[in-house]
Design a protein around this motif. Sequence first.
Motif, short mmCIF file in Angstrom:
data_model
loop_
_atom_site.label_atom_id
_atom_site.label_comp_id
_atom_site.label_asym_id
_atom_site.label_seq_id
_atom_site.Cartn_x
_atom_site.Cartn_y
_atom_site.Cartn_z
N ARG A 125 8.12 2.92 -76.35
CA ARG A 125 7.98 1.47 -76.10
C ARG A 125 7.68 1.22 -74.62
O ARG A 125 6.89 0.36 -74.26
N TYR A 126 8.35 1.99 -73.78
CA TYR A 126 8.19 1.84 -72.33
C TYR A 126 6.77 2.26 -71.90
O TYR A 126 6.09 1.53 -71.18
N THR A 127 6.30 3.42 -72.36
CA THR A 127 4.98 3.90 -71.91
C THR A 127 3.85 3.05 -72.51
O THR A 127 2.78 2.99 -71.94
N GLU A 128 4.13 2.41 -73.64
CA GLU A 128 3.07 1.57 -74.23
C GLU A 128 2.67 0.45 -73.26
O GLU A 128 1.49 0.08 -73.16
N LEU A 129 3.65 -0.08 -72.53
CA LEU A 129 3.35 -1.14 -71.55
C LEU A 129 2.33 -0.64 -70.53
O LEU A 129 1.38 -1.33 -70.17
N TYR A 130 2.54 0.59 -70.08
CA TYR A 130 1.65 1.16 -69.06
C TYR A 130 0.31 1.54 -69.66
O TYR A 130 -0.72 1.40 -69.01
N ARG A 131 0.33 2.05 -70.91
CA ARG A 131 -0.94 2.39 -71.56
C ARG A 131 -1.84 1.15 -71.63
O ARG A 131 -3.03 1.22 -71.42
N ARG A 132 -1.21 0.02 -71.96
CA ARG A 132 -2.00 -1.23 -72.02
C ARG A 132 -2.59 -1.56 -70.67
O ARG A 132 -3.74 -2.01 -70.56
N ILE A 133 -1.80 -1.38 -69.60
CA ILE A 133 -2.29 -1.68 -68.25
C ILE A 133 -3.44 -0.74 -67.87
O ILE A 133 -4.48 -1.18 -67.38
N TYR A 134 -3.24 0.55 -68.11
CA TYR A 134 -4.29 1.52 -67.76
C TYR A 134 -5.59 1.23 -68.51
O TYR A 134 -6.68 1.27 -67.93
N THR A 135 -5.47 0.95 -69.81
CA THR A 135 -6.66 0.69 -70.62
C THR A 135 -7.38 -0.56 -70.12
O THR A 135 -8.59 -0.57 -69.93
N ALA A 136 -6.59 -1.61 -69.87
CA ALA A 136 -7.18 -2.86 -69.39
C ALA A 136 -7.83 -2.64 -68.02
O ALA A 136 -8.95 -3.11 -67.76
N ALA A 137 -7.15 -1.89 -67.13
CA ALA A 137 -7.70 -1.64 -65.79
C ALA A 137 -9.01 -0.85 -65.89
O ALA A 137 -9.96 -1.11 -65.15
N GLY A 138 -9.05 0.10 -66.82
CA GLY A 138 -10.28 0.87 -67.04
C GLY A 138 -11.41 -0.04 -67.51
O GLY A 138 -12.54 0.06 -67.03
N GLU A 139 -11.07 -0.94 -68.43
CA GLU A 139 -12.10 -1.85 -68.96
C GLU A 139 -12.57 -2.84 -67.90
O GLU A 139 -13.76 -3.08 -67.74
#
Length: 305
Positions: A104-118
């Motif tokens: 649950r914790y890393t999902e928050l960061y995965r969303r940030i990384y993906t959005a930052a990449g996009e």
Amino acid sequence: MRVAFVGGVGRSGSTLIELALGQLPDACPLGEVRHLWQRGVAENQLCGCGEPFAACSFWKSVGEQAFGGWDQVDLAEVQQLKSAVDRSRHVPRLLLRPSSAVARYTELYRRIYTAAGEVSGRALVIDSSKHISFAACLAVDPEVDLRVLHVVRDPRGVAHSWSKQTVRPEVTSGDVYMPQYSAGHAALQWDAHNAMYAALRLRLGAAQRLLRYEDFVADPRRSLVSVAQFLEVEPLAQWQEHPESRVLELGVQHTVAGNPMRFTQGPVEVRADQSWRTGMPRAARITVTGSTFPLAWYYGYGVTG
Ligand SMILES: [Zn+2]
């Protein structure tokens, strides 16, 4: 999303390395993302571009894409998750038997990384959060394509740097200083964190790489070319064309938190910071040398440095 994580003990030179890597055409440097919730969302401190977090168009777009806006994130829950999983003392358990709270914790960061990449259109995001417990959280998430660059510096250089007073320029409401630590405390931190990074390497294998600060400052451009290859991105042409130059070009980067150096722009000549050799009190030096043996010796740092 491929994520480069710059890890190691604070004051090991990782900020300059991240800023230099941020110049790679395929990379999007984000700063210390672990501090985004408190320093960015809650306190609206300055982004590396000079704008307050809430006014930075890059982070605004990332927040909208990742969560439908930063105000949609429950900061109390993030804090709760962080306390439950992202602590140095949890690292052994994290690596052996990660809980559902970690996902649950890393999902928050995965969303940030993906959005930052996009938003940036780059293939690689760079998170220089440094903390071993956070690196371990990301390492156990199978959905994160993680590369860890473990930066190590002579423990006496690290301890000497921690003993100095440094103001935080990103806090605009009065003078706030970076934490200062005694030589003994800095030595313990150095030893514990680097030992845990060595343990993490057992899990990550070839996805983790060691970079000694001293080797980087001795030959910055060649070191960076080699790091770019490790991260599977094209190195900067000028690093390859003039590998002997000690000058690195730094530009505006949307780093959310980190060492004050992240506000630096333009050409920077890399020089080794060896001030501990002349400026460190003898007693502190003996304390640090004694308490970081044998790990420091393993990394090539002898009694005299
Ligand atoms: Zn910004």
